[in-house]
Each structure stands twice: as structure tokens, then as C-alpha cells.
Design a protein around this motif. Structure first.
Motif, PDB file in Angstrom:
ATOM      1  N   ALA A  44       1.075  -0.828  -0.276  1.00  0.00           N
ATOM      2  CA  ALA A  44      -0.151   0.366   0.029  1.00  0.00           C
ATOM      3  C   ALA A  44       0.711   1.376  -0.005  1.00  0.00           C
ATOM      4  N   GLU A  45       2.100   1.278   0.488  1.00  0.00           N
ATOM      5  CA  GLU A  45       2.633   2.806   1.169  1.00  0.00           C
ATOM      6  C   GLU A  45       3.543   2.753  -0.966  1.00  0.00           C
ATOM      7  N   SER A  46       3.174   1.401  -0.681  1.00  0.00           N
ATOM      8  CA  SER A  46       4.967   1.729  -2.508  1.00  0.00           C
ATOM      9  C   SER A  46       3.449   2.339  -3.324  1.00  0.00           C
ATOM     10  N   THR A  47       2.446   1.419  -3.916  1.00  0.00           N
ATOM     11  CA  THR A  47       1.564   1.892  -4.558  1.00  0.00           C
ATOM     12  C   THR A  47       0.829   3.445  -4.484  1.00  0.00           C
ATOM     13  N   ALA A  48       0.643   3.466  -3.382  1.00  0.00           N
ATOM     14  CA  ALA A  48       0.474   4.427  -3.038  1.00  0.00           C
ATOM     15  C   ALA A  48       0.389   5.854  -3.419  1.00  0.00           C
ATOM     16  N   ALA A  49       2.292   5.938  -2.951  1.00  0.00           N
ATOM     17  CA  ALA A  49       3.234   6.633  -3.069  1.00  0.00           C
ATOM     18  C   ALA A  49       3.144   6.958  -4.835  1.00  0.00           C
ATOM     19  N   GLU A  50       2.740   6.016  -5.749  1.00  0.00           N
ATOM     20  CA  GLU A  50       3.161   6.142  -6.968  1.00  0.00           C
ATOM     21  C   GLU A  50       1.693   7.590  -7.641  1.00  0.00           C
ATOM     22  N   THR A  51       0.797   8.090  -6.620  1.00  0.00           N
ATOM     23  CA  THR A  51      -0.039   8.267  -7.490  1.00  0.00           C
ATOM     24  C   THR A  51      -0.922   9.582  -6.622  1.00  0.00           C
ATOM     25  N   THR A  52      -0.011   9.969  -5.675  1.00  0.00           N
ATOM     26  CA  THR A  52      -0.197  10.635  -4.424  1.00  0.00           C
ATOM     27  C   THR A  52      -0.930  11.804  -5.677  1.00  0.00           C
ATOM     28  N   ALA A  53      -1.476  12.359  -5.764  1.00  0.00           N
ATOM     29  CA  ALA A  53      -2.185  13.693  -5.895  1.00  0.00           C
ATOM     30  C   ALA A  53      -1.335  15.019  -6.072  1.00  0.00           C
ATOM     31  N   SER A  54      -1.455  15.053  -7.894  1.00  0.00           N
ATOM     32  CA  SER A  54      -0.192  16.087  -8.176  1.00  0.00           C
ATOM     33  C   SER A  54      -0.776  16.630  -9.268  1.00  0.00           C
ATOM     34  N   ASP A  55      -2.040  15.771 -10.111  1.00  0.00           N
ATOM     35  CA  ASP A  55      -2.121  16.885 -11.162  1.00  0.00           C
ATOM     36  C   ASP A  55      -3.618  17.508 -10.756  1.00  0.00           C
ATOM     37  N   ALA A  56      -4.029  18.281 -11.455  1.00  0.00           N
ATOM     38  CA  ALA A  56      -4.877  19.689 -11.626  1.00  0.00           C
ATOM     39  C   ALA A  56      -6.348  18.562 -11.476  1.00  0.00           C
ATOM     40  N   GLU A  57      -6.616  17.361 -11.719  1.00  0.00           N
ATOM     41  CA  GLU A  57      -7.930  16.711 -11.176  1.00  0.00           C
ATOM     42  C   GLU A  57      -8.015  16.042 -10.298  1.00  0.00           C
ATOM     43  N   GLY A  58      -6.911  15.583  -9.570  1.00  0.00           N
ATOM     44  CA  GLY A  58      -6.929  15.436  -8.476  1.00  0.00           C
ATOM     45  C   GLY A  58      -6.666  13.295  -9.009  1.00  0.00           C
ATOM     46  N   SER A  59      -6.894  12.823  -8.074  1.00  0.00           N
ATOM     47  CA  SER A  59      -6.558  11.473  -7.622  1.00  0.00           C
ATOM     48  C   SER A  59      -7.613  10.554  -7.014  1.00  0.00           C
ATOM     49  N   VAL A  60      -7.477   9.394  -6.866  1.00  0.00           N
ATOM     50  CA  VAL A  60      -8.392   8.228  -5.899  1.00  0.00           C
ATOM     51  C   VAL A  60      -7.175   7.869  -5.554  1.00  0.00           C
ATOM     52  N   TYR A  61      -7.491   7.006  -4.038  1.00  0.00           N
ATOM     53  CA  TYR A  61      -6.249   5.786  -3.461  1.00  0.00           C
ATOM     54  C   TYR A  61      -7.719   5.180  -2.749  1.00  0.00           C
ATOM     55  N   TYR A  62      -8.299   3.921  -3.188  1.00  0.00           N
ATOM     56  CA  TYR A  62      -9.232   3.027  -2.745  1.00  0.00           C
ATOM     57  C   TYR A  62      -8.393   2.511  -2.011  1.00  0.00           C
ATOM     58  N   LEU A  63      -8.920   2.431  -0.656  1.00  0.00           N
ATOM     59  CA  LEU A  63      -8.267   1.124   0.119  1.00  0.00           C
ATOM     60  C   LEU A  63      -9.545  -0.402   0.564  1.00  0.00           C
ATOM     61  N   ASN A  64      -9.386  -0.899  -0.246  1.00  0.00           N
ATOM     62  CA  ASN A  64     -10.670  -1.473  -0.579  1.00  0.00           C
ATOM     63  C   ASN A  64     -10.540  -2.732   0.131  1.00  0.00           C
ATOM     64  N   PHE A  65     -11.429  -2.957   1.364  1.00  0.00           N
ATOM     65  CA  PHE A  65     -11.597  -4.087   2.330  1.00  0.00           C
ATOM     66  C   PHE A  65     -12.243  -5.668   2.071  1.00  0.00           C
ATOM     67  N   LYS A  66     -12.124  -5.615   0.399  1.00  0.00           N
ATOM     68  CA  LYS A  66     -12.796  -7.489   0.816  1.00  0.00           C
ATOM     69  C   LYS A  66     -12.350  -7.342  -0.708  1.00  0.00           C
ATOM     70  N   PRO A  67     -10.867  -8.969  -0.065  1.00  0.00           N
ATOM     71  CA  PRO A  67      -9.997  -9.309  -0.936  1.00  0.00           C
ATOM     72  C   PRO A  67     -10.372  -9.852  -2.055  1.00  0.00           C
ATOM     73  N   GLU A  68     -12.453 -10.696  -2.204  1.00  0.00           N
ATOM     74  CA  GLU A  68     -12.071 -11.648  -3.374  1.00  0.00           C
ATOM     75  C   GLU A  68     -12.758 -10.611  -4.056  1.00  0.00           C
ATOM     76  N   GLN A  69     -12.753  -9.407  -3.946  1.00  0.00           N
ATOM     77  CA  GLN A  69     -12.916  -8.440  -5.074  1.00  0.00           C
ATOM     78  C   GLN A  69     -12.121  -7.481  -5.637  1.00  0.00           C
ATOM     79  N   ASP A  70     -10.615  -8.119  -5.246  1.00  0.00           N
ATOM     80  CA  ASP A  70      -9.209  -7.244  -5.209  1.00  0.00           C
ATOM     81  C   ASP A  70      -9.933  -6.969  -7.093  1.00  0.00           C
ATOM     82  N   GLN A  71      -9.123  -7.948  -7.921  1.00  0.00           N
ATOM     83  CA  GLN A  71      -8.384  -8.000  -9.633  1.00  0.00           C
ATOM     84  C   GLN A  71     -10.232  -7.491  -9.679  1.00  0.00           C
ATOM     85  N   GLN A  72     -11.511  -7.171  -9.129  1.00  0.00           N
ATOM     86  CA  GLN A  72     -12.333  -6.346 -10.179  1.00  0.00           C
ATOM     87  C   GLN A  72     -12.707  -4.513 -10.097  1.00  0.00           C
TER      88      GLN A  72
END
Length: 456
Positions: free
Chosen positions: A43-71
């Protein structure tokens, strides 16, 4: 705010809780370790890659449900391709959502979208929750009952309604000489299960899959099964929460637990090491008729034609309490989306837009209904093709009363852990003394953990 986060972290560490000890989502609904491919470090490394830096903003969703990860990964990618807004989905390892959330919230580039399991889960995260009252997604809800509110403030929005019960291999059940119509009560279930056990060598299968007490599986019993005696006590007392559970229906809890562990694919002494995957694989291999789990398992069971709708059904978990003739499946939610009010304004707006797209767009609603198997409580929801979802609807239409999800009132994850340890010890040695320890973990542990959680 940071001072509070430090205090919360210390509280979680002292309690040694894995998930809801500090009030985040519990592992109840639907976690399987099988498909989890990220953890706190990832999570630390992935989130760092998408820290909000562009004008439109960005989303970081910490998902609870492992069985739906790929979806969720696929849906995030599609949204980014359509809008240009970066969306990162990180899935916490099974049983570690709360500790992952606690860790990530203390970093720059923290999750913009996270989950709590209900009022208990909200308690420690309330100060981090953006008020969703005026949001587009709030206007899409089919009922205010799916909003986590205090007064006019909307802290969270339920995004999935799920059901659980006993999943049945009807083909094996028929081989044993029965149909699901033969099971309308605990006494019926006991008769069928014990008869299958008596003829297991001849039949070539057991009644129940292993009631594993490994961390990937124990939530099914210390949370989901434990919901039943709590539900019936609440119903009898006319309440919806309590600071002191009485344990009125713990004899019934013992009866169903005894039935599970003494009529299954393995010796009860082996349950401490049995996993959620073990239980699922036993069911898929035709080694057992009954498998306690929920609507979220449908995709796993039918993938590549392993089992079909003709093979499957879900029936209520009967424990010999209440009006069994009119009992439905256990149906509810403990999955509430919350938006991090500490995020940049652009990221907050990007997150709100992503959430709304998920529940209004053709691709979002189709993915959630068909690929994830969700019933979503929004006006634009598509009908789920999930058999177990359809059966829940049929039960309700027939006048059966759904068993509500009351495990969101359990005082802490530590309470669940204590109960799970006691259940495991009892399974290894089924004495009255060991069951007394289960009762103590249930009743005394509840009072202790409630007091700790509420500073009493």
C-alpha cells in the motif's frame, strides 16, 4: 488530528487487534485471503505512485474485500482510461484492514476512500470522514437507511448488501436422499447431517466442510455464526445493541457448533489449522454437502463451471431459536464508504466523482452486479445474476424475515479473537468446562471490551 491518530494507533497496539479493535471494518462480510495481493507495505509503495499531483486530482481506494480485488483493479483502470483521473486500488490483506488503514492514514498520500463497518467502526474515524450529505452519490441511495448518519451529517454510505447462510450442494444432498425442502429447522438439519455422517463411507462425502479456525476462516464462526445468538437475544429483548450481552441463546450456539465440527470433513482437533481455502476447496471437490458462507462466494464456486446454479442453493442457518418456519437468510451490510476529509480538495472531488460513477455508469453497475455479485442500494443498480442474491429476494418475497447483521455491534476485534480462541479450544476437547470458557469469552469478554472501547 494527528494526535488523535497516534492515540488510536497506541490503542490498537495495546489491544493487539487485527481489525475492528479500533473501530474500522470487521472481517465479517466477506474476506478471503486467497486473492489478496497487497498488504500494508505494498500500500505504501503503490499509494506513493499516485499521490495527487495533477489538477484533476486522484483517488486512492483502500479496499476491504480481497475476493473482489481484481474487479476493483479492472474498474479503476477503466475509469482512468475514460476520465484521465488516476485511481489506485490497494487491497488490505485478509484480517488486516484496520491496521493497514491506521498505517496508511498516518502517511502523506493517505487513502481518499476507505471503509468502516457501521456505528462501532465509525467511532474512531468520524473526524476523518467528509460529510457526504450534499454529494451526488448520497442522492443515488434508494433509502436513507443505507447512510451512516448522525443528525444531518452523513459519514458513510453503504455500497453493498450481502447475505450469508448454509450453501448447499443440492446434487450431493439428493444423492443422500434429501432435498432442501426437507430442511426447515435445526432439528431437520441435525437429522440430515447426522444421517450423512453415519453413511459417509458409503456416500463418499461428509455433511459439512471444515469449520476452520485459521485467521482466513475463523470470522465465519466468531463473527457470522455468533451473529445468530446475538440476533435472537436482541429480538427477544426488543433492542438493537447492548453494553452487556446476556448469552440467552448460547446453548443454541453450542448445538450448531457441535453439529458443524462433529459432522465434517475432518476431526475437530484439526480445525485450528484449517483455512478458508480448505473449506472452499472441500466444497468444490464434492467432499461435503454444506458450506457456511455468503453471496460473495458465488463467483468462486461457479468459476469455470465448477458448480452450476442447478447444483447450488443457500438456506438459513437454523440454531433452534425463534420462528424457524419464517426465518430467512442473514442479510445486511458492514461495508460503508467514507471519504477522507484530510485529503486535498481536488482529491476529495475526484473521489466523489469516482464513487458516483461506480454506482451510476453502465460499466460500474454491471461490474458490481455481475462480476462482484453485489446488490447495491442505489437507484441505477443492475440486477445481480448471483443465485444467492436471487434466493434472498425469493425468501423475503415469500414472507421470510431476514436475520439482520448485528455483528457490527460487537464491541471489538479483541472480543472476537477471544471467542475464536475459546471455540478452537472447545473443538479440540468438547467438555462442559471448555464450553464454559466460550460462554465467558462471549458474555464477560463483551462487558470488558465494551468498557474499554467506551472509556469506562
Amino acid at each position: 488530528m494527528k494526535r488523535k491518530l497516534v492515540a488510536m494507533t497506541m490503542a490498537c497496539t495495546l489491544a493487539a487487534t487485527a481489525l475492528t479493535g479500533c473501530g474500522g471494518s470487521s472481517n465479517g462480510g466477506s474476506s478471503s485471503a486467497a486473492d489478496t495481493k497487497t498488504d500494508s507495505a505494498a500500500a505504501e509503495s503503490t499509494a506513493a505512485e499516485t499521490t495527487a499531483s495533477d489538477a484533476e486530482g486522484s483517488v486512492y481506494y483502500l479496499n476491504f474485500k480481497p475476493e473482489q480485488d481484481q474487479q476493483w483493479q479492472d474498474l479503476a483502470k477503466a475509469y482512468t482510461e475514460e476520465t484521465g483521473v488516476p485511481v489506485t486500488v490497494v487491497t488490505a490483506a485478509s484480517g488486516n484492514y484496520e491496521t493497514t488503514l491506521m498505517s496508511e492514514m498516518g502517511k502523506s498520500g493517505a487513502p481518499t476512500l476507505f471503509q468502516v463497518n457501521g456505528p462501532v467502526g465509525l467511532a474512531n474515524w468520524k473526524d476523518y470522514c467528509y460529510d457526504l450529505a450534499g454529494s451526488d452519490i448520497y442522492s443515488q441511495l434508494t433509502s436513507d437507511s443505507y447512510a451512516l448518519k448522525e443528525g444531518d451529517t452523513v459519514y458513510g454510505i453503504a455500497y453493498v448488501i450481502e447475505s450469508y447462510g448454509l450453501i448447499v450442494n443440492k446434487t450431493l444432498l439428493q444423492t443422500a436422499g434429501y432435498t432442501i425442502d426437507d430442511i426447515q429447522s435445526f432439528d431437520d438439519l441435525k437429522k440430515v447431517a447426522e444421517d450423512i455422517t453415519a453413511r459417509s463411507s458409503e456416500l463418499g462425502f461428509a455433511a459439512f466442510t471444515s469449520a476452520g479456525m485459521d485467521g482466513s476462516s475463523d470470522w465465519r464462526f466468531k463473527t457470522h455464526l455468533a451473529n445468530l445468538p446475538i440476533y435472537f437475544e436482541y429480538q427477544a429483548d426488543g433492542i438493537d445493541s447492548t453494553d452487556a450481552i446476556k448469552g440467552t441463546y448460547l446453548d443454541n450456539y453450542r448445538n450448531i457448533w457441535d453439529l458443524y465440527i462433529n459432522n465434517s470433513t475432518c476431526d475437530p482437533s484439526e480445525l485450528s489449522a484449517k483455512t478458508g481455502d480448505d473449506s472452499r476447496n472441500e466444497f468444490l471437490a464434492g467432499e461435503a454437502v454444506f458450506f457456511q458462507n455468503g453471496s460473495w462466494e458465488y463467483g468462486n464456486l461457479t468459476a469455470d463451471g465448477a458448480l452450476t446454479d442447478d447444483d447450488l442453493a443457500m438456506i438459513p442457518i437454523y440454531i433452534g431459536a425463534g420462528d424457524e418456519a419464517n426465518q430467512g437468510l442473514c442479510t445486511g451490510t458492514e461495508n460503508y464508504w467514507c471519504v477522507n476529509n484530510q485529503a486535498d480538495e481536488a482529491d476529495i472531488q475526484a473521489t466523489l466523482d469516482f464513487m458516483n460513477w461506480c454506482v451510476t455508469s453502465d460499466l460500474g453497475t454491471k461490474t458490481m452486479a455481475e462480476d462482484m455479485g453485489f446488490v447495491i442500494p442505489f437507484k441505477g443498480a443492475q440486477e445481480s445474476q448471483n443465485l444467492f442474491v436471487k434466493q434472498d429476494t425469493e425468501y423475503t418475497a415469500a414472507g421470510k424475515t431476514p436475520v439482520s447483521w448485528n455483528f457490527t455491534t460487537m464491541p471489538s476485534e479483541e472480543w472476537k479473537n477471544g471467542l475464536g480462541q475459546a471455540l478452537t479450544a472447545y473443538a479440540a476437547d468438547e467438555t462442559d468446562a471448555n464450553w464454559d470458557a466460550v460462554v465467558s469469552a462471549f458474555v464477560d469478554g463483551w462487558a470488558t471490551e465494551y468498557q474499554l472501547a467506551n472509556g469506562q
